[in-house]
Design a protein around this motif. Structure first.
Motif, PDB file in Angstrom:
ATOM      1  N   TYR A  95     -13.664   9.721   5.887  1.00  0.00           N
ATOM      2  CA  TYR A  95     -14.370   8.316   6.022  1.00  0.00           C
ATOM      3  C   TYR A  95     -16.091   8.664   5.275  1.00  0.00           C
ATOM      4  O   TYR A  95     -16.747   7.822   4.746  1.00  0.00           O
ATOM      5  CB  TYR A  95     -14.559   8.029   7.501  1.00  0.00           C
ATOM      6  N   ALA A  96     -16.705   9.338   5.457  1.00  0.00           N
ATOM      7  CA  ALA A  96     -17.719   9.909   4.734  1.00  0.00           C
ATOM      8  C   ALA A  96     -17.110   9.652   3.103  1.00  0.00           C
ATOM      9  O   ALA A  96     -18.408   9.330   2.361  1.00  0.00           O
ATOM     10  CB  ALA A  96     -17.841  11.295   4.908  1.00  0.00           C
ATOM     11  N   ASP A  97     -16.357  10.426   2.368  1.00  0.00           N
ATOM     12  CA  ASP A  97     -16.659  10.271   0.958  1.00  0.00           C
ATOM     13  C   ASP A  97     -16.030   8.788   0.724  1.00  0.00           C
ATOM     14  O   ASP A  97     -16.810   8.246  -0.686  1.00  0.00           O
ATOM     15  CB  ASP A  97     -14.737  11.122   0.650  1.00  0.00           C
ATOM     16  N   PHE A  98     -15.428   7.722   1.135  1.00  0.00           N
ATOM     17  CA  PHE A  98     -15.209   6.560   0.965  1.00  0.00           C
ATOM     18  C   PHE A  98     -16.583   5.911   1.156  1.00  0.00           C
ATOM     19  O   PHE A  98     -16.895   4.614   0.396  1.00  0.00           O
ATOM     20  CB  PHE A  98     -13.868   5.494   2.246  1.00  0.00           C
ATOM     21  N   PHE A  99     -16.979   5.967   2.407  1.00  0.00           N
ATOM     22  CA  PHE A  99     -18.486   5.076   2.288  1.00  0.00           C
ATOM     23  C   PHE A  99     -20.239   5.427   1.536  1.00  0.00           C
ATOM     24  O   PHE A  99     -20.457   4.855   1.182  1.00  0.00           O
ATOM     25  CB  PHE A  99     -18.862   4.690   3.770  1.00  0.00           C
ATOM     26  N   ALA A 100     -20.014   7.282   0.757  1.00  0.00           N
ATOM     27  CA  ALA A 100     -20.802   7.790   0.029  1.00  0.00           C
ATOM     28  C   ALA A 100     -21.559   6.764  -0.618  1.00  0.00           C
ATOM     29  O   ALA A 100     -20.744   6.220  -1.493  1.00  0.00           O
ATOM     30  CB  ALA A 100     -20.149   8.969  -0.010  1.00  0.00           C
ATOM     31  N   ASP A 158      -0.295  13.148   6.972  1.00  0.00           N
ATOM     32  CA  ASP A 158      -1.168  13.299   8.191  1.00  0.00           C
ATOM     33  C   ASP A 158      -1.882  12.147   7.735  1.00  0.00           C
ATOM     34  O   ASP A 158      -1.904  11.037   7.417  1.00  0.00           O
ATOM     35  CB  ASP A 158      -2.089  14.728   7.236  1.00  0.00           C
ATOM     36  N   VAL A 159      -3.074  12.505   9.382  1.00  0.00           N
ATOM     37  CA  VAL A 159      -3.726  11.965   9.640  1.00  0.00           C
ATOM     38  C   VAL A 159      -4.994  11.444   8.400  1.00  0.00           C
ATOM     39  O   VAL A 159      -5.596  10.132   8.182  1.00  0.00           O
ATOM     40  CB  VAL A 159      -5.285  12.432  10.685  1.00  0.00           C
ATOM     41  N   GLN A 160      -5.734  12.276   7.103  1.00  0.00           N
ATOM     42  CA  GLN A 160      -6.274  11.988   6.290  1.00  0.00           C
ATOM     43  C   GLN A 160      -5.292  10.996   4.966  1.00  0.00           C
ATOM     44  O   GLN A 160      -6.441  10.409   4.740  1.00  0.00           O
ATOM     45  CB  GLN A 160      -6.742  13.438   5.694  1.00  0.00           C
ATOM     46  N   GLU A 161      -3.928  11.657   4.896  1.00  0.00           N
ATOM     47  CA  GLU A 161      -3.510  10.164   4.155  1.00  0.00           C
ATOM     48  C   GLU A 161      -3.543   9.199   4.936  1.00  0.00           C
ATOM     49  O   GLU A 161      -3.336   8.099   4.052  1.00  0.00           O
ATOM     50  CB  GLU A 161      -2.650  10.615   4.273  1.00  0.00           C
ATOM     51  N   GLU A 162      -3.568   8.909   6.046  1.00  0.00           N
ATOM     52  CA  GLU A 162      -3.125   7.216   6.448  1.00  0.00           C
ATOM     53  C   GLU A 162      -4.663   7.267   6.623  1.00  0.00           C
ATOM     54  O   GLU A 162      -4.613   5.822   6.331  1.00  0.00           O
ATOM     55  CB  GLU A 162      -3.652   7.841   8.371  1.00  0.00           C
ATOM     56  N   THR A 163      -5.288   7.914   6.517  1.00  0.00           N
ATOM     57  CA  THR A 163      -6.687   7.136   7.215  1.00  0.00           C
ATOM     58  C   THR A 163      -7.171   6.056   5.660  1.00  0.00           C
ATOM     59  O   THR A 163      -7.927   5.389   5.077  1.00  0.00           O
ATOM     60  CB  THR A 163      -7.974   8.676   7.154  1.00  0.00           C
ATOM     61  N   ARG A 164      -7.060   7.166   4.429  1.00  0.00           N
ATOM     62  CA  ARG A 164      -7.348   6.954   2.957  1.00  0.00           C
ATOM     63  C   ARG A 164      -6.386   4.981   3.130  1.00  0.00           C
ATOM     64  O   ARG A 164      -6.954   4.541   2.007  1.00  0.00           O
ATOM     65  CB  ARG A 164      -7.074   8.416   1.895  1.00  0.00           C
ATOM     66  N   GLN A 165      -5.435   5.752   3.052  1.00  0.00           N
ATOM     67  CA  GLN A 165      -4.265   4.153   2.981  1.00  0.00           C
ATOM     68  C   GLN A 165      -5.119   3.047   3.888  1.00  0.00           C
ATOM     69  O   GLN A 165      -5.087   1.980   3.913  1.00  0.00           O
ATOM     70  CB  GLN A 165      -3.059   4.262   3.161  1.00  0.00           C
TER      71      GLN A 165
END
Length: 124
Positions: free
Chosen positions: A91-96, A45-52
């Motif tokens: 995105y927010a979790d990654f950068f927080a 899903d788009v969230q898995e893609e975003t994480r990678q």
């Protein structure tokens, strides 16, 4: 200027490098959801893609001697604006708690028909 190649990021799928260091800035090439170990596309899903995508970009940041808290600007390209809120969660979790400047645009098509691509500018 100095070219950056990150061992922990996927190989480029075209004639470009992972990033360019210029003065005290790093400009990354756009990254998609390729697994750096297999060069296979993550087709979730788009969230898995975003994480990678973010993992790949973090590998480039680290190879250049910087970190995600020094990211100044992110450009996000998405294939469907309906995915905006799902991408934002990851995105927010990654950068927080850091919140770099950002642009997000929907495009007609992305390389290998992925759902998301990102590029960054960071301080070194």
């Amino acid at each position: 200027m100095e070219t950056v190649f990150a061992q922990k990021a996927p190989k480029a799928v075209g004639p470009y490098c992972h990033g360019i260091k210029h003065d005290n800035l790093l400009f990354t090439s756009g990254q998609i959801a390729l697994d750096p170990e297999t060069d296979d596309l993550i087709r979730g899903d788009v969230q898995e893609e975003t994480r990678q995508v973010l993992k790949n970009l973090e590998a480039i940041l680290n190879a250049a001697g910087t970190t995600k808290d020094k990211v100044i600007k992110v450009t996000v390209f998405i294939s469907n604006m309906d995915d905006f809120s799902l991408i934002n969660e990851v995105y927010a979790d990654f950068f927080a708690p850091h919140t770099p400047a950002r642009a997000c645009v929907q495009v007609a098509r992305l390389p290998l028909d992925v759902k998301v691509e990102m590029e960054m500018i960071a301080a070194i």
